[in-house]
Design a protein around this motif. Sequence first.
Motif, PDB file in Angstrom:
ATOM      1  N   ILE A 176      47.975  46.016  38.642  1.00  0.00           N
ATOM      2  CA  ILE A 176      46.729  45.441  38.158  1.00  0.00           C
ATOM      3  C   ILE A 176      46.164  44.446  39.173  1.00  0.00           C
ATOM      4  O   ILE A 176      46.897  43.882  39.978  1.00  0.00           O
ATOM      5  CB  ILE A 176      46.913  44.741  36.792  1.00  0.00           C
ATOM      6  CG1 ILE A 176      47.835  43.521  36.916  1.00  0.00           C
ATOM      7  CG2 ILE A 176      47.454  45.698  35.750  1.00  0.00           C
ATOM      8  CD1 ILE A 176      47.874  42.673  35.667  1.00  0.00           C
ATOM      9  N   GLY A 177      44.852  44.264  39.100  1.00  0.00           N
ATOM     10  CA  GLY A 177      44.199  43.300  39.967  1.00  0.00           C
ATOM     11  C   GLY A 177      42.756  43.121  39.553  1.00  0.00           C
ATOM     12  O   GLY A 177      42.244  43.874  38.714  1.00  0.00           O
ATOM     13  N   CYS A 178      42.107  42.131  40.121  1.00  0.00           N
ATOM     14  CA  CYS A 178      40.703  41.866  39.815  1.00  0.00           C
ATOM     15  C   CYS A 178      39.868  42.074  41.074  1.00  0.00           C
ATOM     16  O   CYS A 178      39.960  41.277  42.012  1.00  0.00           O
ATOM     17  CB  CYS A 178      40.504  40.451  39.287  1.00  0.00           C
ATOM     18  SG  CYS A 178      38.764  40.070  38.951  1.00  0.00           S
ATOM     19  N   PRO A 179      39.051  43.127  41.129  1.00  0.00           N
ATOM     20  CA  PRO A 179      38.266  43.394  42.332  1.00  0.00           C
ATOM     21  C   PRO A 179      37.177  42.367  42.593  1.00  0.00           C
ATOM     22  O   PRO A 179      36.658  42.284  43.700  1.00  0.00           O
ATOM     23  CB  PRO A 179      37.659  44.776  42.043  1.00  0.00           C
ATOM     24  CG  PRO A 179      37.631  44.871  40.558  1.00  0.00           C
ATOM     25  CD  PRO A 179      38.849  44.129  40.078  1.00  0.00           C
ATOM     26  N   LYS A 180      36.844  41.566  41.605  1.00  0.00           N
ATOM     27  CA  LYS A 180      35.820  40.537  41.797  1.00  0.00           C
ATOM     28  C   LYS A 180      36.411  39.269  42.402  1.00  0.00           C
ATOM     29  O   LYS A 180      35.795  38.620  43.255  1.00  0.00           O
ATOM     30  CB  LYS A 180      35.131  40.198  40.467  1.00  0.00           C
ATOM     31  CG  LYS A 180      34.011  39.152  40.597  1.00  0.00           C
ATOM     32  CD  LYS A 180      33.318  38.922  39.262  1.00  0.00           C
ATOM     33  CE  LYS A 180      32.241  37.850  39.368  1.00  0.00           C
ATOM     34  NZ  LYS A 180      31.123  38.256  40.231  1.00  0.00           N
ATOM     35  N   LEU A 181      37.613  38.905  41.984  1.00  0.00           N
ATOM     36  CA  LEU A 181      38.218  37.642  42.394  1.00  0.00           C
ATOM     37  C   LEU A 181      39.190  37.795  43.556  1.00  0.00           C
ATOM     38  O   LEU A 181      39.502  36.812  44.232  1.00  0.00           O
ATOM     39  CB  LEU A 181      38.925  36.983  41.212  1.00  0.00           C
ATOM     40  CG  LEU A 181      38.052  36.680  39.991  1.00  0.00           C
ATOM     41  CD1 LEU A 181      38.897  36.062  38.877  1.00  0.00           C
ATOM     42  CD2 LEU A 181      36.903  35.751  40.358  1.00  0.00           C
ATOM     43  N   ASP A 182      39.713  39.006  43.783  1.00  0.00           N
ATOM     44  CA  ASP A 182      40.710  39.210  44.826  1.00  0.00           C
ATOM     45  C   ASP A 182      40.071  39.810  46.082  1.00  0.00           C
ATOM     46  O   ASP A 182      38.879  40.122  46.110  1.00  0.00           O
ATOM     47  CB  ASP A 182      41.830  40.118  44.314  1.00  0.00           C
ATOM     48  CG  ASP A 182      42.616  39.479  43.172  1.00  0.00           C
ATOM     49  OD1 ASP A 182      42.599  38.238  43.070  1.00  0.00           O
ATOM     50  OD2 ASP A 182      43.236  40.225  42.393  1.00  0.00           O
ATOM     51  N   ASP A 183      40.897  40.009  47.090  1.00  0.00           N
ATOM     52  CA  ASP A 183      40.451  40.548  48.376  1.00  0.00           C
ATOM     53  C   ASP A 183      40.612  42.068  48.362  1.00  0.00           C
ATOM     54  O   ASP A 183      41.722  42.592  48.428  1.00  0.00           O
ATOM     55  CB  ASP A 183      41.287  39.941  49.501  1.00  0.00           C
ATOM     56  CG  ASP A 183      40.843  40.387  50.877  1.00  0.00           C
ATOM     57  OD1 ASP A 183      39.992  41.285  50.969  1.00  0.00           O
ATOM     58  OD2 ASP A 183      41.355  39.834  51.870  1.00  0.00           O
ATOM     59  N   ASN A 184      39.507  42.804  48.280  1.00  0.00           N
ATOM     60  CA  ASN A 184      39.577  44.258  48.211  1.00  0.00           C
ATOM     61  C   ASN A 184      40.083  44.882  49.507  1.00  0.00           C
ATOM     62  O   ASN A 184      40.693  45.961  49.481  1.00  0.00           O
ATOM     63  CB  ASN A 184      38.208  44.835  47.840  1.00  0.00           C
ATOM     64  CG  ASN A 184      37.966  44.779  46.339  1.00  0.00           C
ATOM     65  OD1 ASN A 184      38.742  45.308  45.561  1.00  0.00           O
ATOM     66  ND2 ASN A 184      36.897  44.127  45.930  1.00  0.00           N
ATOM     67  N   ASP A 185      39.843  44.239  50.635  1.00  0.00           N
ATOM     68  CA  ASP A 185      40.387  44.749  51.897  1.00  0.00           C
ATOM     69  C   ASP A 185      41.911  44.707  51.872  1.00  0.00           C
ATOM     70  O   ASP A 185      42.582  45.608  52.398  1.00  0.00           O
ATOM     71  CB  ASP A 185      39.862  43.926  53.076  1.00  0.00           C
ATOM     72  CG  ASP A 185      38.378  44.166  53.337  1.00  0.00           C
ATOM     73  OD1 ASP A 185      37.878  45.236  52.935  1.00  0.00           O
ATOM     74  OD2 ASP A 185      37.729  43.285  53.927  1.00  0.00           O
TER      75      ASP A 185
END
Length: 246
Positions: A176-185
């Motif tokens: 799981i992760g948050c694409p808005k708050l985390d680093d997508n790269d």
Amino acid sequence: MIRKIITIDEEKCNGCGLCVDACHEGAIELIDGKAKLISDEYCDGFGDCLPQCPTNAITIIERESQPYNEELVKQKMAERKAKANPDSNPMPCGCPGTMAKAIERKQPAVTKKVEPKDEVNVKLQSELMQWPVQLKLINPDAAYLDNPHLLIAADCTAYAYANFHQDFIKDHITMIGCPKLDDNDYYVQKLTEIFSKHNPKSITVVRMEVPCCGGIVAAVKKAMLQSQTIVNYREVIITTTGEIRE
């Protein structure tokens, strides 16, 4: 003397403790929830801790420092080993929440109780198959990643969709992760490594309907391209009212 040595950006450090275990010289400790270099003499400057840091808080620089003291390191590690309780089961790092493990599930414990109005109450069991689940904390070399059915989900989906465990997590390795708050790269880099090493059987991506959530889909697809991963792919969109959008 001027030599190579690590430096830690405390603002980036999330206190996961992975670097503590990666440092074989005992040069790093968690102090007040942050990783700190406790002495120049313990750091050999090789940077074994760098690949383990999920937030890129550690870098190698050149500066004036005391020389690396191998004898002092041996003494420190011997003292640490002597203090360890042989009957205990120490965690691999400073934070128990990052200890990788597979979870074996028994048959679901389902209990039914018939109420006067003929309603049936069902007690559901968690379907989680491994720990940790945060993409930032998952070790790309973890054994439970070998040939899995992967579920890659945006954080909010499990809160929005009531039957998330049974419909999505069951029989899947979950990330799981948050694409808005985390680093997508960073997501792309880590997923590419996981896909390349472990040959997933299938990939399911679950996201919310909000536009910013598309980042996790883009990261997965880019990682699939970079790793040349061709498997069954499924994408599910959850509405903000907790339903699957067709």
